[in-house]
Design a protein around this motif. Structure first.
Motif, PDB file in Angstrom:
ATOM      1  N   ILE A 117       0.946  -1.245   0.008  1.00  0.00           N
ATOM      2  CA  ILE A 117      -0.024   0.007   0.047  1.00  0.00           C
ATOM      3  C   ILE A 117       0.888   1.130   0.014  1.00  0.00           C
ATOM      4  CG2 ILE A 117      -1.824   1.240   1.262  1.00  0.00           C
ATOM      5  CD1 ILE A 117      -2.338  -1.262   2.955  1.00  0.00           C
ATOM      6  N   GLY A 118       0.510   2.170  -0.895  1.00  0.00           N
ATOM      7  CA  GLY A 118       1.112   3.389  -0.805  1.00  0.00           C
ATOM      8  C   GLY A 118       0.057   4.448  -0.322  1.00  0.00           C
ATOM      9  N   GLY A 119       0.410   4.987   0.818  1.00  0.00           N
ATOM     10  CA  GLY A 119      -0.475   6.046   1.205  1.00  0.00           C
ATOM     11  C   GLY A 119       0.172   7.263   1.863  1.00  0.00           C
ATOM     12  N   ILE A 150       1.478  23.648  -4.429  1.00  0.00           N
ATOM     13  CA  ILE A 150       0.503  23.338  -5.567  1.00  0.00           C
ATOM     14  C   ILE A 150       0.635  21.965  -6.177  1.00  0.00           C
ATOM     15  CG2 ILE A 150       0.197  25.602  -6.231  1.00  0.00           C
ATOM     16  CD1 ILE A 150       2.157  24.434  -8.347  1.00  0.00           C
ATOM     17  N   LEU A 151       1.781  21.363  -5.805  1.00  0.00           N
ATOM     18  CA  LEU A 151       2.224  19.905  -6.673  1.00  0.00           C
ATOM     19  C   LEU A 151       1.433  18.653  -5.742  1.00  0.00           C
ATOM     20  CD1 LEU A 151       5.919  20.754  -6.833  1.00  0.00           C
ATOM     21  CD2 LEU A 151       4.216  21.031  -8.561  1.00  0.00           C
ATOM     22  N   PHE A 152       1.071  18.760  -4.630  1.00  0.00           N
ATOM     23  CA  PHE A 152       0.878  17.576  -3.912  1.00  0.00           C
ATOM     24  C   PHE A 152      -0.536  17.291  -3.447  1.00  0.00           C
ATOM     25  CE2 PHE A 152       5.437  18.576  -3.403  1.00  0.00           C
ATOM     26  CZ  PHE A 152       5.990  17.234  -3.790  1.00  0.00           C
ATOM     27  N   GLY A 153      -0.972  16.013  -3.408  1.00  0.00           N
ATOM     28  CA  GLY A 153      -2.211  15.832  -2.682  1.00  0.00           C
ATOM     29  C   GLY A 153      -2.176  14.341  -2.038  1.00  0.00           C
ATOM     30  N   ASP A 154      -3.395  14.385  -1.408  1.00  0.00           N
ATOM     31  CA  ASP A 154      -3.307  12.963  -0.474  1.00  0.00           C
ATOM     32  C   ASP A 154      -4.282  11.751  -1.279  1.00  0.00           C
ATOM     33  OD1 ASP A 154      -2.513  14.774   1.272  1.00  0.00           O
ATOM     34  OD2 ASP A 154      -4.327  15.175   2.300  1.00  0.00           O
ATOM     35  N   GLY A 155      -3.853  10.581  -0.862  1.00  0.00           N
ATOM     36  CA  GLY A 155      -4.526   9.512  -1.493  1.00  0.00           C
ATOM     37  C   GLY A 155      -3.694   8.057  -0.925  1.00  0.00           C
ATOM     38  N   SER A 156      -4.245   7.212  -1.416  1.00  0.00           N
ATOM     39  CA  SER A 156      -3.865   5.785  -1.281  1.00  0.00           C
ATOM     40  C   SER A 156      -4.270   4.897  -2.266  1.00  0.00           C
ATOM     41  CB  SER A 156      -4.448   5.239   0.020  1.00  0.00           C
ATOM     42  OG  SER A 156      -3.541   3.965   0.415  1.00  0.00           O
ATOM     43  N   GLY A 157      -3.114   3.963  -2.776  1.00  0.00           N
ATOM     44  CA  GLY A 157      -3.309   2.739  -3.697  1.00  0.00           C
ATOM     45  C   GLY A 157      -2.706   1.767  -3.405  1.00  0.00           C
ATOM     46  N   ALA A 158      -3.250   0.467  -3.658  1.00  0.00           N
ATOM     47  CA  ALA A 158      -2.882  -0.804  -2.951  1.00  0.00           C
ATOM     48  C   ALA A 158      -2.805  -1.721  -3.999  1.00  0.00           C
ATOM     49  CB  ALA A 158      -3.875  -1.017  -1.907  1.00  0.00           C
ATOM     50  N   ALA A 159      -2.033  -2.882  -3.770  1.00  0.00           N
ATOM     51  CA  ALA A 159      -2.097  -4.142  -4.589  1.00  0.00           C
ATOM     52  C   ALA A 159      -1.729  -5.429  -3.763  1.00  0.00           C
ATOM     53  CB  ALA A 159      -1.039  -3.819  -5.958  1.00  0.00           C
ATOM     54  N   VAL A 160      -2.402  -6.411  -4.241  1.00  0.00           N
ATOM     55  CA  VAL A 160      -2.062  -7.681  -3.360  1.00  0.00           C
ATOM     56  C   VAL A 160      -1.194  -8.408  -4.474  1.00  0.00           C
ATOM     57  CG1 VAL A 160      -2.938  -9.898  -2.522  1.00  0.00           C
ATOM     58  CG2 VAL A 160      -4.276  -7.849  -2.295  1.00  0.00           C
ATOM     59  N   VAL A 161       0.064  -8.728  -4.043  1.00  0.00           N
ATOM     60  CA  VAL A 161       1.147  -9.366  -4.797  1.00  0.00           C
ATOM     61  C   VAL A 161       1.128 -10.875  -4.449  1.00  0.00           C
ATOM     62  CG1 VAL A 161       3.284  -9.511  -5.655  1.00  0.00           C
ATOM     63  CG2 VAL A 161       2.257  -7.322  -5.022  1.00  0.00           C
ATOM     64  N   SER A 162       0.787 -11.759  -5.455  1.00  0.00           N
ATOM     65  CA  SER A 162       0.778 -13.216  -5.019  1.00  0.00           C
ATOM     66  C   SER A 162       1.316 -14.150  -5.800  1.00  0.00           C
ATOM     67  CB  SER A 162      -1.002 -13.362  -4.897  1.00  0.00           C
ATOM     68  OG  SER A 162      -1.106 -14.903  -4.888  1.00  0.00           O
ATOM     69  N   SER A 163       1.481 -15.292  -5.325  1.00  0.00           N
ATOM     70  CA  SER A 163       2.362 -16.364  -6.116  1.00  0.00           C
ATOM     71  C   SER A 163       1.153 -17.008  -6.883  1.00  0.00           C
ATOM     72  CB  SER A 163       2.694 -17.386  -5.194  1.00  0.00           C
ATOM     73  OG  SER A 163       1.789 -17.803  -4.130  1.00  0.00           O
ATOM     74  N   THR A 164      -0.161 -16.813  -6.486  1.00  0.00           N
ATOM     75  CA  THR A 164      -1.131 -17.611  -7.396  1.00  0.00           C
ATOM     76  C   THR A 164      -1.920 -16.681  -8.538  1.00  0.00           C
ATOM     77  OG1 THR A 164      -2.705 -16.797  -5.780  1.00  0.00           O
ATOM     78  CG2 THR A 164      -1.919 -18.783  -5.407  1.00  0.00           C
ATOM     79  N   ALA A 165      -1.386 -15.287  -8.596  1.00  0.00           N
ATOM     80  CA  ALA A 165      -1.964 -14.668  -9.703  1.00  0.00           C
ATOM     81  C   ALA A 165      -1.520 -14.960 -11.181  1.00  0.00           C
ATOM     82  CB  ALA A 165      -1.264 -13.017  -9.377  1.00  0.00           C
ATOM     83  N   THR A 166      -2.681 -14.690 -11.832  1.00  0.00           N
ATOM     84  CA  THR A 166      -2.288 -15.304 -13.476  1.00  0.00           C
ATOM     85  C   THR A 166      -2.126 -14.088 -14.190  1.00  0.00           C
ATOM     86  OG1 THR A 166      -4.725 -15.255 -13.499  1.00  0.00           O
ATOM     87  CG2 THR A 166      -3.713 -17.365 -12.987  1.00  0.00           C
ATOM     88  N   ARG A 167      -2.220 -12.861 -13.582  1.00  0.00           N
ATOM     89  CA  ARG A 167      -1.860 -11.800 -14.433  1.00  0.00           C
ATOM     90  C   ARG A 167      -1.017 -10.783 -13.942  1.00  0.00           C
ATOM     91  NH1 ARG A 167      -7.172  -7.726 -13.544  1.00  0.00           N
ATOM     92  NH2 ARG A 167      -6.576  -7.492 -11.445  1.00  0.00           N
ATOM     93  N   GLY A 168      -0.371  -9.948 -14.523  1.00  0.00           N
ATOM     94  CA  GLY A 168       0.565  -8.963 -14.039  1.00  0.00           C
ATOM     95  C   GLY A 168       1.958  -9.629 -13.231  1.00  0.00           C
ATOM     96  N   ARG A 169       2.249 -10.757 -13.986  1.00  0.00           N
ATOM     97  CA  ARG A 169       3.735 -11.319 -13.582  1.00  0.00           C
ATOM     98  C   ARG A 169       4.846 -10.322 -13.557  1.00  0.00           C
ATOM     99  NH1 ARG A 169       7.128 -15.439 -16.581  1.00  0.00           N
ATOM    100  NH2 ARG A 169       8.776 -15.371 -15.357  1.00  0.00           N
ATOM    101  N   ILE A 170       5.349 -10.052 -12.301  1.00  0.00           N
ATOM    102  CA  ILE A 170       6.539  -9.247 -12.281  1.00  0.00           C
ATOM    103  C   ILE A 170       7.839  -9.950 -12.779  1.00  0.00           C
ATOM    104  CG2 ILE A 170       7.995  -7.634 -10.686  1.00  0.00           C
ATOM    105  CD1 ILE A 170       5.720  -7.814  -8.804  1.00  0.00           C
ATOM    106  N   LEU A 171       8.243  -9.329 -14.162  1.00  0.00           N
ATOM    107  CA  LEU A 171       9.330 -10.104 -14.828  1.00  0.00           C
ATOM    108  C   LEU A 171      10.723  -9.558 -14.217  1.00  0.00           C
ATOM    109  CD1 LEU A 171       7.878  -9.254 -18.208  1.00  0.00           C
ATOM    110  CD2 LEU A 171       8.067 -11.418 -16.930  1.00  0.00           C
ATOM    111  N   GLN A 172      10.688  -8.250 -13.778  1.00  0.00           N
ATOM    112  CA  GLN A 172      12.012  -7.578 -13.174  1.00  0.00           C
ATOM    113  C   GLN A 172      11.508  -6.390 -12.456  1.00  0.00           C
ATOM    114  OE1 GLN A 172      13.992  -4.919 -15.823  1.00  0.00           O
ATOM    115  NE2 GLN A 172      15.762  -6.019 -15.880  1.00  0.00           N
ATOM    116  N   SER A 173      12.351  -6.169 -11.282  1.00  0.00           N
ATOM    117  CA  SER A 173      12.195  -4.814 -10.504  1.00  0.00           C
ATOM    118  C   SER A 173      13.513  -4.411 -10.269  1.00  0.00           C
ATOM    119  CB  SER A 173      11.310  -5.273  -9.471  1.00  0.00           C
ATOM    120  OG  SER A 173      11.865  -6.135  -8.348  1.00  0.00           O
ATOM    121  N   PHE A 174      13.564  -3.287  -9.895  1.00  0.00           N
ATOM    122  CA  PHE A 174      14.867  -2.620  -9.535  1.00  0.00           C
ATOM    123  C   PHE A 174      14.852  -1.580  -8.482  1.00  0.00           C
ATOM    124  CE2 PHE A 174      18.144   0.266 -10.826  1.00  0.00           C
ATOM    125  CZ  PHE A 174      19.133  -0.338 -10.886  1.00  0.00           C
TER     126      PHE A 174
END
Ligand SMILES: CC(C)(COP(=O)(O)OP(=O)(O)OC[C@H]1O[C@@H](n2cnc3c(N)ncnc32)[C@H](O)[C@@H]1OP(=O)(O)O)[C@@H](O)C(=O)NCCC(=O)NCCS
Length: 332
Positions: free
Chosen positions: A144-146, A162-186
């Motif tokens: 979660i980024g918040g 003027i540049l910034f605002g408030d909010g939150s975004g989240a993702a469940v990362v899982s070994s069982t996911a069939t989409r959005g496979r993370i090929l590489q991260s850095f």
């Protein structure tokens, strides 16, 4: 640090986001600052941003986004093994915000810690999740980024508030996911640029005493021009690296979801790379820069708008204070 060729695959099982109701427009700034809607929009691409209610803290935003992501994933809260909260505006210095979120979400089998990598935080969290799932330590990680950026802004400084605002975004990362496979991260950093974006007081070097508060040292200062140049070159470099490592060009790229920093920064990097505008997902017009939350919010909106299509390369790229940067390449 690069994480790739891991034993187990990690993908995106669910996403969610939450933004507070209150809207602060460029026109609202015209009433309190020497600025104009035209200046802000033409220099940044931003029209409005959301502001947390007085009773809301960062954990409240994260709880809502996290709940939505877990629901979207189809998992039960007790199946989450770790919650990572990426934020520069934690509820408190101690404890971390993640355990507060963990308790509220009923993730009784979950560890919890915060990541402080500024605007790179959400993508950094994805990279950590990929590593821990890849080496078999965990099956499901809630990232979660918040942010409540409004709590650290100087609303008399027209160059930053003027540049910034408030909010939150989240993702469940899982070994069982069939989409959005993370090929590489850095993830990467260059601390020689630590002075370009700072909240000087409130930490161990300078506690937030009365003098510090009077001098507004508990609020954010940025050197916008320095950050601008760093952001353009970093965005370009990270995207080029993904294209080189996986041997594809602008035609093979599906969608880029970048940190929502400034439209001109993204546009300038894209032009140099010959990537058409429609391959980029932007929502900063509505939310401004939500720092650690920005890629998480944009990713959820892009998915709901069916922007990354099956089989496409999806690139996530972020950069910010530290200086820090992080990227992830996904196969949707
Ligand atoms: C902040 C930013 C929008 C400024 O845009 P810019 O085109 O570089 O503008 P400059 O900083 O050169 O300022 C130009 C003038 O506009 C003025 N200005 C700054 N903010 C203003 C505002 N809100 N309204 C009107 N004028 C403003 C400046 O005072 C300056 O005036 P001067 O020439 O009389 O000194 C841009 O540099 C940026 O987006 N930088 C990165 C932001 C960032 O750090 N984000 C967080 C990191 S992830």
């Amino acid at each position: 640090m690069t994480t790739q060729n891991t034993v187990r695959e990690a993908g995106i099982l669910g996403t969610g986001h939450y933004v507070p109701e209150k809207v602060l427009t460029n026109r609202d700034f015209e009433k309190i600052l020497d600025t104009t809607d035209e200046w802000i929009y033409s220099r940044t691409g931003m029209k409005e941003r959301r502001i947390a209610a007085p009773e809301q803290a960062t954990s409240d935003l994260c709880i809502e986004a996290g709940r939505r992501a877990i629901e979207d994933s189809g998992l039960q809260p007790d199946q989450i093994g770790l919650i990572i909260v990426a934020t520069v505006t934690p509820d408190h210095l101690v404890p971390a915000t993640a355990p507060i979120v963990q308790h509220a979400l009923g993730c009784v089998n979950s560890g919890a810690f915060d990541v402080e990598a500024a605007c790179s935080g959400f993508v950094t969290g994805l990279s950590v999740a990929q590593g821990l799932i890849g080496n078999g330590t965990l099956d499901n990680v809630l990232v979660i980024g918040g942010e409540c950026m409004s709590r650290i802004l100087d609303y008399e400084d027209r160059a930053s508030c003027i540049l910034f605002g408030d909010g939150s975004g989240a993702a469940v990362v899982s070994s069982t996911a069939t989409r959005g496979r993370i090929l590489q991260s850095f993830v990467g950093a260059d601390g020689s640029g630590s002075h370009t974006m700072q909240v000087m007081a409130g930490g161990s070097r300078r506690p937030a005493d009365i003098a510090a508060v009077q001098e507004k040292m508990h609020l954010l200062t940025i050197k916008g021009n320095d950050v601008f140049k760093f952001a353009v070159s970093t965005f370009r470099r990270l995207l080029e690296q993904q294209m080189r490592d996986f041997d594809f060009g602008p035609d093979g790229l599906g969608l880029v979801v970048p940190h929502q920093v400034n439209y001109r920064i993204i546009e300038s990097a894209l032009k140099k790379l010959d990537i058409p505008e429609e391959k980029i997902f932007m929502n900063l017009e509505k939310y401004g820069n939500t720092s650690g939350a920005s890629v998480g919010i944009a990713l959820d909106e892009a998915i709901r708008q069916k922007r990354p299509q099956e089989g496409q390369y999806l690139s996530l790229i972020a950069f910010g204070a530290g200086l820090t940067w992080a990227s992830a390449l996904l196969r949707w």
